[in-house]
Design a protein around this motif. Structure first.
Motif, PDB file in Angstrom:
ATOM      1  N   ALA A 124       0.839  -1.204   0.000  1.00  0.00           N
ATOM      2  CA  ALA A 124       0.000   0.000   0.000  1.00  0.00           C
ATOM      3  C   ALA A 124       0.872   1.251   0.000  1.00  0.00           C
ATOM      4  O   ALA A 124       0.555   2.256  -0.658  1.00  0.00           O
ATOM      5  CB  ALA A 124      -0.920  -0.008   1.217  1.00  0.00           C
ATOM      6  N   PHE A 125       1.958   1.183   0.718  1.00  0.00           N
ATOM      7  CA  PHE A 125       2.935   2.268   0.818  1.00  0.00           C
ATOM      8  C   PHE A 125       3.548   2.555  -0.552  1.00  0.00           C
ATOM      9  O   PHE A 125       3.611   3.702  -1.008  1.00  0.00           O
ATOM     10  CB  PHE A 125       3.989   1.837   1.836  1.00  0.00           C
ATOM     11  N   VAL A 126       3.977   1.493  -1.231  1.00  0.00           N
ATOM     12  CA  VAL A 126       4.596   1.642  -2.553  1.00  0.00           C
ATOM     13  C   VAL A 126       3.589   2.153  -3.578  1.00  0.00           C
ATOM     14  O   VAL A 126       3.920   2.973  -4.438  1.00  0.00           O
ATOM     15  CB  VAL A 126       5.196   0.297  -3.005  1.00  0.00           C
ATOM     16  N   LYS A 127       2.357   1.672  -3.487  1.00  0.00           N
ATOM     17  CA  LYS A 127       1.326   2.118  -4.424  1.00  0.00           C
ATOM     18  C   LYS A 127       1.108   3.624  -4.328  1.00  0.00           C
ATOM     19  O   LYS A 127       0.986   4.315  -5.353  1.00  0.00           O
ATOM     20  CB  LYS A 127       0.013   1.379  -4.158  1.00  0.00           C
ATOM     21  N   MET A 128       1.069   4.136  -3.094  1.00  0.00           N
ATOM     22  CA  MET A 128       0.897   5.575  -2.918  1.00  0.00           C
ATOM     23  C   MET A 128       2.096   6.329  -3.485  1.00  0.00           C
ATOM     24  O   MET A 128       1.950   7.375  -4.131  1.00  0.00           O
ATOM     25  CB  MET A 128       0.732   5.912  -1.434  1.00  0.00           C
ATOM     26  N   LYS A 129       3.298   5.788  -3.281  1.00  0.00           N
ATOM     27  CA  LYS A 129       4.512   6.421  -3.810  1.00  0.00           C
ATOM     28  C   LYS A 129       4.479   6.454  -5.327  1.00  0.00           C
ATOM     29  O   LYS A 129       4.928   7.415  -5.953  1.00  0.00           O
ATOM     30  CB  LYS A 129       5.751   5.663  -3.312  1.00  0.00           C
ATOM     31  N   GLU A 130       3.947   5.398  -5.941  1.00  0.00           N
ATOM     32  CA  GLU A 130       3.880   5.338  -7.402  1.00  0.00           C
ATOM     33  C   GLU A 130       2.853   6.328  -7.952  1.00  0.00           C
ATOM     34  O   GLU A 130       3.070   6.933  -9.001  1.00  0.00           O
ATOM     35  CB  GLU A 130       3.544   3.914  -7.838  1.00  0.00           C
ATOM     36  N   ILE A 131       1.729   6.479  -7.232  1.00  0.00           N
ATOM     37  CA  ILE A 131       0.716   7.446  -7.662  1.00  0.00           C
ATOM     38  C   ILE A 131       1.292   8.865  -7.621  1.00  0.00           C
ATOM     39  O   ILE A 131       1.128   9.647  -8.563  1.00  0.00           O
ATOM     40  CB  ILE A 131      -0.536   7.339  -6.768  1.00  0.00           C
ATOM     41  N   GLU A 132       1.974   9.180  -6.524  1.00  0.00           N
ATOM     42  CA  GLU A 132       2.595  10.496  -6.416  1.00  0.00           C
ATOM     43  C   GLU A 132       3.708  10.653  -7.445  1.00  0.00           C
ATOM     44  O   GLU A 132       3.920  11.735  -8.002  1.00  0.00           O
ATOM     45  CB  GLU A 132       3.139  10.694  -5.007  1.00  0.00           C
ATOM     46  N   GLY A 133       4.415   9.549  -7.702  1.00  0.00           N
ATOM     47  CA  GLY A 133       5.477   9.583  -8.707  1.00  0.00           C
ATOM     48  C   GLY A 133       4.942   9.867 -10.091  1.00  0.00           C
ATOM     49  O   GLY A 133       5.564  10.584 -10.886  1.00  0.00           O
ATOM     50  N   GLU A 134       3.757   9.306 -10.405  1.00  0.00           N
ATOM     51  CA  GLU A 134       3.135   9.558 -11.705  1.00  0.00           C
ATOM     52  C   GLU A 134       2.770  11.035 -11.860  1.00  0.00           C
ATOM     53  O   GLU A 134       2.941  11.615 -12.946  1.00  0.00           O
ATOM     54  CB  GLU A 134       1.883   8.690 -11.849  1.00  0.00           C
ATOM     55  N   ASN A 135       2.315  11.645 -10.789  1.00  0.00           N
ATOM     56  CA  ASN A 135       2.005  13.082 -10.827  1.00  0.00           C
ATOM     57  C   ASN A 135       3.280  13.904 -11.033  1.00  0.00           C
ATOM     58  O   ASN A 135       3.279  14.896 -11.778  1.00  0.00           O
ATOM     59  CB  ASN A 135       1.307  13.505  -9.543  1.00  0.00           C
ATOM     60  N   LEU A 136       4.364  13.481 -10.365  1.00  0.00           N
ATOM     61  CA  LEU A 136       5.652  14.159 -10.552  1.00  0.00           C
ATOM     62  C   LEU A 136       6.125  14.013 -11.998  1.00  0.00           C
ATOM     63  O   LEU A 136       6.654  14.954 -12.587  1.00  0.00           O
ATOM     64  CB  LEU A 136       6.701  13.575  -9.599  1.00  0.00           C
ATOM     65  N   LYS A 137       5.943  12.823 -12.547  1.00  0.00           N
ATOM     66  CA  LYS A 137       6.359  12.575 -13.938  1.00  0.00           C
ATOM     67  C   LYS A 137       5.642  13.516 -14.896  1.00  0.00           C
ATOM     68  O   LYS A 137       6.262  14.074 -15.813  1.00  0.00           O
ATOM     69  CB  LYS A 137       6.077  11.120 -14.298  1.00  0.00           C
ATOM     70  N   LYS A 138       4.335  13.690 -14.707  1.00  0.00           N
ATOM     71  CA  LYS A 138       3.571  14.581 -15.579  1.00  0.00           C
ATOM     72  C   LYS A 138       4.101  16.004 -15.503  1.00  0.00           C
ATOM     73  O   LYS A 138       4.243  16.683 -16.529  1.00  0.00           O
ATOM     74  CB  LYS A 138       2.090  14.541 -15.186  1.00  0.00           C
ATOM     75  N   ASP A 139       4.387  16.458 -14.279  1.00  0.00           N
ATOM     76  CA  ASP A 139       4.888  17.817 -14.108  1.00  0.00           C
ATOM     77  C   ASP A 139       6.267  17.972 -14.744  1.00  0.00           C
ATOM     78  O   ASP A 139       6.532  18.957 -15.448  1.00  0.00           O
ATOM     79  CB  ASP A 139       4.959  18.159 -12.619  1.00  0.00           C
ATOM     80  N   LEU A 140       7.145  16.989 -14.520  1.00  0.00           N
ATOM     81  CA  LEU A 140       8.506  17.062 -15.070  1.00  0.00           C
ATOM     82  C   LEU A 140       8.491  16.984 -16.594  1.00  0.00           C
ATOM     83  O   LEU A 140       9.280  17.654 -17.264  1.00  0.00           O
ATOM     84  CB  LEU A 140       9.364  15.933 -14.493  1.00  0.00           C
ATOM     85  N   THR A 141       7.586  16.183 -17.144  1.00  0.00           N
ATOM     86  CA  THR A 141       7.476  16.069 -18.601  1.00  0.00           C
ATOM     87  C   THR A 141       7.110  17.421 -19.214  1.00  0.00           C
ATOM     88  O   THR A 141       7.654  17.823 -20.257  1.00  0.00           O
ATOM     89  CB  THR A 141       6.426  15.008 -18.980  1.00  0.00           C
ATOM     90  N   LYS A 142       6.191  18.117 -18.566  1.00  0.00           N
ATOM     91  CA  LYS A 142       5.794  19.453 -19.054  1.00  0.00           C
ATOM     92  C   LYS A 142       6.968  20.421 -18.983  1.00  0.00           C
ATOM     93  O   LYS A 142       7.196  21.195 -19.922  1.00  0.00           O
ATOM     94  CB  LYS A 142       4.626  19.975 -18.227  1.00  0.00           C
ATOM     95  N   ARG A 143       7.701  20.380 -17.904  1.00  0.00           N
ATOM     96  CA  ARG A 143       8.810  21.335 -17.743  1.00  0.00           C
ATOM     97  C   ARG A 143       9.945  21.045 -18.722  1.00  0.00           C
ATOM     98  O   ARG A 143      10.585  21.966 -19.234  1.00  0.00           O
ATOM     99  CB  ARG A 143       9.313  21.298 -16.299  1.00  0.00           C
ATOM    100  N   ILE A 144      10.200  19.764 -18.973  1.00  0.00           N
ATOM    101  CA  ILE A 144      11.230  19.407 -19.947  1.00  0.00           C
ATOM    102  C   ILE A 144      10.809  19.879 -21.343  1.00  0.00           C
ATOM    103  O   ILE A 144      11.639  20.334 -22.142  1.00  0.00           O
ATOM    104  CB  ILE A 144      11.473  17.882 -19.936  1.00  0.00           C
ATOM    105  N   ALA A 145       9.517  19.775 -21.648  1.00  0.00           N
ATOM    106  CA  ALA A 145       9.006  20.246 -22.942  1.00  0.00           C
ATOM    107  C   ALA A 145       9.195  21.759 -23.070  1.00  0.00           C
ATOM    108  O   ALA A 145       9.539  22.273 -24.139  1.00  0.00           O
ATOM    109  CB  ALA A 145       7.539  19.863 -23.101  1.00  0.00           C
TER     110      ALA A 145
END
Length: 298
Positions: free
Chosen positions: A149-170
C-alpha cells in the motif's frame, strides 16, 4: 517510472487471537534510513521486518509503527514468591509476640490471606512466552501488505511528478529551440555593428572585406554555442528516458539537471544577445523547479 520518496501505507490483521496493526510513512532522505517502533516482545523479528522492505528497493527515511495485541487464553500467569511470603509471615508473628509482651494483650486481629497476598512482591504477574514461530508469518504478511500500500501511494505520487517534469522538460526543449533560431542572428548583427563602427572611424578609407571577415570569424568562435545546444538536446533526451526507467532514478536525474545547468550557464556567458539572455533565464528557472521536484524522487 519515478516513485515519490514520501508515502504512507497501513495494514491490519485480526483473527481473534492476535491483532496486528502496521503503519509506514516516509520523508525525503538521500539514503535509506529505517526505524521500527514495536513492542519489545517482538523485537527479535525486526531483522525479518526490514528484510521485507529490501524486496522493494526503497529509499528515504522510513518509519514503521507496529501495534500488537495478544488475545489468546492464559497469556498471563501468577507466581508466588514463597521465600518472601515466609519472611512476611515470620515478621508478622514477631510483631505479634512483641506487642503481647509489651502490652499483655492476648488477642489480635489475625491478618487474612488476602491481606498477606496484597503485600508487595508476594504475588507477581508474569508474561507467558509468545509463540513467535506462530506470530512471525502473520506479522510479516501484514508488513508486506502495508508495504505494498505504501509503494502504491509512492507510485501514484510519482506519476504526478512525472507529468509535471514532462511538461517542464518540454518547456525547456522549446526554449532551447528558440535559442537555436536566434543564435545565427548574433553574427549578422555583430558584422553590421562592426561595419557601422569602421565606417564611422574610417569614412574616407576603403575597408578591407577580408579584415571584416577575419574579425567576424574570431567573434563567431567566441560566441558559438553549437556544442552546448547539442549537449542540451542529449541531456533532455536522457532525462525523458529516465522518467520511464525502472529502479531508483532520482540520483541520475539530479546529475542530468546539473549538467543541463552547466550548459545553460555556458550559453549565458557566450550569449552576447538580449533575447538569448532572456531565454537562458527562463531555462534556469525551469531547471530550478525540476531540481526541487526530483529531490522527492527515489
Amino acid at each position: 517510472m519515478p516513485r515519490s520518496m514520501t508515502g504512507f501505507g497501513s495494514a491490519q490483521f485480526d483473527d481473534g487471537k492476535y491483532k496486528i496493526g502496521v503503519e509506514m510513512k516516509a520523508v525525503n532522505n538521500r539514503y535509506r534510513d529505517v526505524s521500527v517502533r514495536m513492542p519489545n516482545m517482538l523485537r527479535s523479528l525486526e531483522t525479518d521486518i526490514v528484510g521485507v522492505l529490501n524486496e522493494y528497493n526503497l529509499r528515504g527515511k522510513i518509519d514503521i509503527y507496529i501495534n500488537f495485541v495478544d488475545n489468546s487464553d492464559n497469556k498471563k500467569q501468577l507466581s508466588v514468591d514463597r521465600n518472601l511470603l515466609v519472611a512476611y509471615y515470620s515478621s508478622l508473628q514477631e510483631i505479634e509476640n512483641t506487642i503481647k509482651k509489651a502490652y499483655k494483650k492476648s488477642k489480635f486481629d489475625k491478618i487474612s490471606l488476602v491481606d498477606l497476598a496484597s503485600y508487595p512482591g508476594i504475588v507477581n504477574e508474569e508474561d507467558v512466552q509468545l509463540n513467535l514461530e506462530e506470530i512471525k508469518p502473520l506479522l510479516l504478511k501484514t508488513v508486506k501488505e502495508a508495504t505494498e500500500a505504501f509503494v502504491k501511494m509512492k507510485e501514484i505520487e510519482g506519476e504526478n511528478l512525472k507529468k509535471d517534469l514532462t511538461k517542464r522538460i518540454a518547456v525547456i526543449a522549446d526554449l532551447v529551440g528558440q535559442i537555436r533560431l536566434v543564435a545565427p542572428e548574433r553574427l549578422v548583427n555583430y558584422r553590421n555593428h562592426l561595419m557601422e563602427v569602421l565606417n564611422g572611424l574610417l569614412a574616407e578609407t576603403d575597408i578591407e572585406e577580408s579584415r571584416v571577415i577575419q574579425e567576424c570569424a574570431i567573434m563567431a568562435d567566441k560566441i558559438d554555442i553549437t556544442e552546448e545546444l547539442v549537449r542540451m538536446d542529449s541531456h533532455l533526451q536522457q532525462f525523458g528516458e529516465s522518467l520511464n526507467a525502472k529502479g531508483n532514478i532520482g540520483r541520475k536525474m539530479d546529475f542530468i539537471v546539473q549538467e543541463m545547468n552547466r550548459e545553460t550557464n555556458t550559453m549565458a556567458s557566450k550569449a552576447n544577445n538580449a533575447n538569448i539572455a532572456k531565454l537562458v533565464v527562463e531555462i534556469k528557472g525551469e531547471l530550478e523547479k525540476i531540481r526541487e521536484q526530483i529531490q522527492n524522487i527515489e
